[in-house]
Design a protein around this motif. Structure first.
Motif, mmCIF file in Angstrom:
data_model
loop_
_atom_site.group_PDB
_atom_site.id
_atom_site.type_symbol
_atom_site.label_atom_id
_atom_site.label_comp_id
_atom_site.label_asym_id
_atom_site.label_seq_id
_atom_site.Cartn_x
_atom_site.Cartn_y
_atom_site.Cartn_z
ATOM 1 N N HIS A 96 0.797 8.390 -9.955
ATOM 2 C CA HIS A 96 1.341 7.286 -9.159
ATOM 3 C C HIS A 96 0.756 7.366 -7.755
ATOM 4 O O HIS A 96 1.133 8.229 -6.962
ATOM 5 C CB HIS A 96 2.871 7.385 -9.122
ATOM 6 N N LEU A 97 -0.181 6.476 -7.457
ATOM 7 C CA LEU A 97 -0.826 6.457 -6.146
ATOM 8 C C LEU A 97 -0.031 5.588 -5.176
ATOM 9 O O LEU A 97 0.355 4.463 -5.525
ATOM 10 C CB LEU A 97 -2.255 5.924 -6.248
ATOM 11 N N HIS A 98 0.161 6.100 -3.984
ATOM 12 C CA HIS A 98 0.843 5.339 -2.926
ATOM 13 C C HIS A 98 -0.213 4.841 -1.951
ATOM 14 O O HIS A 98 -0.606 5.525 -1.017
ATOM 15 C CB HIS A 98 1.889 6.215 -2.234
ATOM 16 N N GLY A 99 -0.672 3.611 -2.217
ATOM 17 C CA GLY A 99 -1.778 3.059 -1.457
ATOM 18 C C GLY A 99 -3.089 3.238 -2.201
ATOM 19 O O GLY A 99 -3.173 3.988 -3.189
ATOM 20 N N PHE A 100 -4.129 2.528 -1.744
ATOM 21 C CA PHE A 100 -5.438 2.601 -2.376
ATOM 22 C C PHE A 100 -6.496 2.716 -1.287
ATOM 23 O O PHE A 100 -6.538 1.924 -0.352
ATOM 24 C CB PHE A 100 -5.704 1.361 -3.227
ATOM 25 N N SER A 101 -7.353 3.733 -1.421
ATOM 26 C CA SER A 101 -8.437 3.961 -0.475
ATOM 27 C C SER A 101 -9.647 4.467 -1.249
ATOM 28 O O SER A 101 -9.626 4.549 -2.483
ATOM 29 C CB SER A 101 -8.020 4.985 0.585
ATOM 30 N N VAL A 125 -0.388 -5.270 3.315
ATOM 31 C CA VAL A 125 -1.102 -6.530 3.138
ATOM 32 C C VAL A 125 -2.343 -6.541 4.037
ATOM 33 O O VAL A 125 -2.283 -6.181 5.209
ATOM 34 C CB VAL A 125 -0.185 -7.726 3.467
ATOM 35 N N GLY A 126 -3.463 -6.940 3.452
ATOM 36 C CA GLY A 126 -4.716 -6.946 4.189
ATOM 37 C C GLY A 126 -5.484 -5.646 4.075
ATOM 38 O O GLY A 126 -6.635 -5.553 4.527
ATOM 39 N N HIS A 127 -4.874 -4.643 3.453
ATOM 40 C CA HIS A 127 -5.532 -3.339 3.314
ATOM 41 C C HIS A 127 -5.682 -2.950 1.849
ATOM 42 O O HIS A 127 -6.791 -2.686 1.389
ATOM 43 C CB HIS A 127 -4.750 -2.264 4.057
ATOM 44 N N ASP A 128 -4.570 -2.919 1.100
ATOM 45 C CA ASP A 128 -4.674 -2.505 -0.298
ATOM 46 C C ASP A 128 -4.058 -3.509 -1.269
ATOM 47 O O ASP A 128 -3.785 -3.156 -2.421
ATOM 48 C CB ASP A 128 -4.080 -1.111 -0.508
ATOM 49 N N ASP A 129 -3.847 -4.757 -0.850
ATOM 50 C CA ASP A 129 -3.462 -5.782 -1.817
ATOM 51 C C ASP A 129 -4.684 -6.136 -2.660
ATOM 52 O O ASP A 129 -5.830 -5.828 -2.305
ATOM 53 C CB ASP A 129 -2.914 -7.011 -1.102
ATOM 54 N N ALA A 130 -4.463 -6.778 -3.791
ATOM 55 C CA ALA A 130 -5.546 -7.019 -4.747
ATOM 56 C C ALA A 130 -6.673 -7.859 -4.162
ATOM 57 O O ALA A 130 -7.857 -7.597 -4.418
ATOM 58 C CB ALA A 130 -4.979 -7.691 -6.001
ATOM 59 N N ARG A 134 -10.548 -6.726 -3.754
ATOM 60 C CA ARG A 134 -11.642 -7.488 -4.394
ATOM 61 C C ARG A 134 -12.753 -7.790 -3.405
ATOM 62 O O ARG A 134 -13.946 -7.756 -3.755
ATOM 63 C CB ARG A 134 -11.102 -8.785 -4.994
ATOM 64 N N ARG A 135 -12.382 -8.043 -2.159
ATOM 65 C CA ARG A 135 -13.382 -8.352 -1.128
ATOM 66 C C ARG A 135 -14.229 -7.143 -0.741
ATOM 67 O O ARG A 135 -15.275 -7.289 -0.099
ATOM 68 C CB ARG A 135 -12.680 -8.917 0.107
ATOM 69 N N LYS A 136 -13.783 -5.943 -1.128
ATOM 70 C CA LYS A 136 -14.545 -4.741 -0.775
ATOM 71 C C LYS A 136 -15.702 -4.470 -1.722
ATOM 72 O O LYS A 136 -16.495 -3.560 -1.484
ATOM 73 C CB LYS A 136 -13.598 -3.530 -0.749
ATOM 74 N N GLY A 137 -15.793 -5.230 -2.793
ATOM 75 C CA GLY A 137 -16.939 -5.076 -3.681
ATOM 76 C C GLY A 137 -16.544 -4.766 -5.102
ATOM 77 O O GLY A 137 -15.433 -4.310 -5.392
ATOM 78 N N GLY A 138 -17.517 -4.988 -6.000
ATOM 79 C CA GLY A 138 -17.247 -4.891 -7.421
ATOM 80 C C GLY A 138 -16.827 -3.518 -7.882
ATOM 81 O O GLY A 138 -15.903 -3.380 -8.694
#
Length: 395
Positions: A96-101, A125-130, A134-138
């Motif tokens: 269970h990850l808390h946040g995505f980096s 919001v603006g950091h790890d929302d879907a 997606r905007r960070k690359g494939g």
């Protein structure tokens, strides 16, 4: 056959005694779930004095020391993360990850290699929302999509999930929870007693800000809004609680230096208190009269949950689908457009000069927390999600 007691590895960017909003919420959730879930924690850390293998509240904690000082240091940190993840994830049911980096990509790849279920809690919001991912690359988005389930802490995450083209059924909205016993309104006479113990003024209204000194939290706007109330006739002091210096990149020490300079110019330094760190933040909520949080980006701010549970009237930036899911403007708090400094000053003046308004908003805020954001409610939702995921009934 699904286990009666799921085993879950919580993955955070920081964990006690190092502090972050996600880490604090993770620790509170672990405590609230109690013996219904068998937890362990995998976290990164910047303090080399902390033990690599530790226990916090009786829960195993595995730390990976990280440093951004050089490319070589980062490479060694990645190697340590790989080894620690293999070791920590090998015996659990769910990661269970808390946040995505960027570090999350490593953890997810290993969890999938080991055949583990993966949950990602979306925290900002603006950091790890879907859509932001997606905007960070494939490659980053493909890693993100490998999760079995997503947890959004506010309704805004559900809309952004759909905007990113992900199935609605893969996301569950579970808000952050708040400990209603730890965070409660002060008893008669308690506010004054706490102020004396903390060295805060007893004869002035106290405006409180809690958060990292980052540009997104806007402590400088909180200070300038407070300064904008000086002509109102309300005698007040400002207390800023939060890290002003840290290896974490979000924190900018120049913000604190700027606030101190402005306080000297305005000759209000004796009414300004800055607290670098506290393990008893609930005492500051009970000592205060108003909370101000003029941040520009949030997921679901723990600070506002805690302040509302403490019966504090809150003046907060209006962030659609986030803070307006917590506060009904004029009923359980006040909302203001982000970076509208005159608006924040006017609203803060209104709160400081109207004791009845403060009492009414604070009482309704507490009722809101009791009805919808208690830790028993949110922890039960997480336990149900763990069981459903292992039973194959979600995802």
């Amino acid at each position: 056959m699904t286990p009666s007691r799921p085993s879950v590895l919580m993955v955070t960017g920081a964990y006690y005694p190092e502090l972050s909003g996600a880490g604090l919420q993770c620790r509170a959730l672990i405590r609230a779930c109690g013996d219904r879930v068998r937890f362990s924690v995998l976290t990164t850390a910047v303090d080399p004095a902390l033990a690599v293998d530790d226990e916090v509240d009786g829960v195993p904690v595995h730390r990976v020391l990280v440093s951004a000082s050089s490319r070589i240091a980062r490479a060694f940190a990645t190697r340590r993360l790989v080894l620690a993840t293999f070791r920590a994830a090998a015996t659990v049911d769910i990661v269970h990850l808390h946040g995505f980096s960027r570090k999350s990509r490593v953890v997810i790849a290993i969890a999938r290699l080991l055949g583990k279920r993966v949950i990602i809690k979306l925290t900002s919001v603006g950091h790890d929302d879907a859509l932001a991912i997606r905007r960070k690359g494939g490659g980053t988005f493909r890693s993100f999509r490998r999760a079995d389930r997503f947890v959004g802490v506010s309704p805004r995450f559900a809309q952004l999930h759909a905007d990113a083209g992900l199935p609605a059924g893969t996301l569950t909205v579970i808000p952050n929870g708040v400990d209603l016993e730890r965070f409660r309104p002060p008893a008669p006479g308690e506010r004054e007693a706490i102020r004396r113990e903390l060295g805060l003024p007893v004869d002035r209204l106290i405006v409180l800000f809690v958060g990292f000194f980052s540009h997104e939290k806007r402590p400088d706007v909180a200070f300038r809004a407070w300064a904008g109330t000086f002509d109102s006739g309300a005698e007040s002091a400002l207390v800023l609680v939060g890290r002003t210096e840290s290896p974490y990149h979000e924190i900018d020490s120049a913000l604190a230096a700027s606030i101190r300079r402005d306080a000297d110019l305005l000759r209000c330094g004796e009414r300004l208190t800055m607290v670098e760190r506290t393990d008893t933040v609930e005492r500051f909520y009970r000592a205060a009269d108003v909370l101000i949080l003029p941040s520009t980006r949030e997921g679901l701010p723990n600070v506002v949950l805690e302040a509302m549970a403490s019966g504090l009237p809150c003046l907060v930036s209006r962030l659609p689908g986030v803070t307006d899911a917590l506060i009904t403007d004029g009923e359980s708090g006040l909302l203001n457009e982000p970076d509208d400094l005159p608006g924040f000053a006017r609203s803060l003046t209104k709160l400081l000069t109207d004791a009845g308004l403060r009492a009414r908003l604070g009482a309704q805020a507490r009722r809101m927390m009791e009805a919808h954001f208690s830790l028993p409610k949110t922890s039960a939702a997480h336990v149900a999600l763990y069981h459903a995921l292992l039973a194959g009934s979600v995802g």
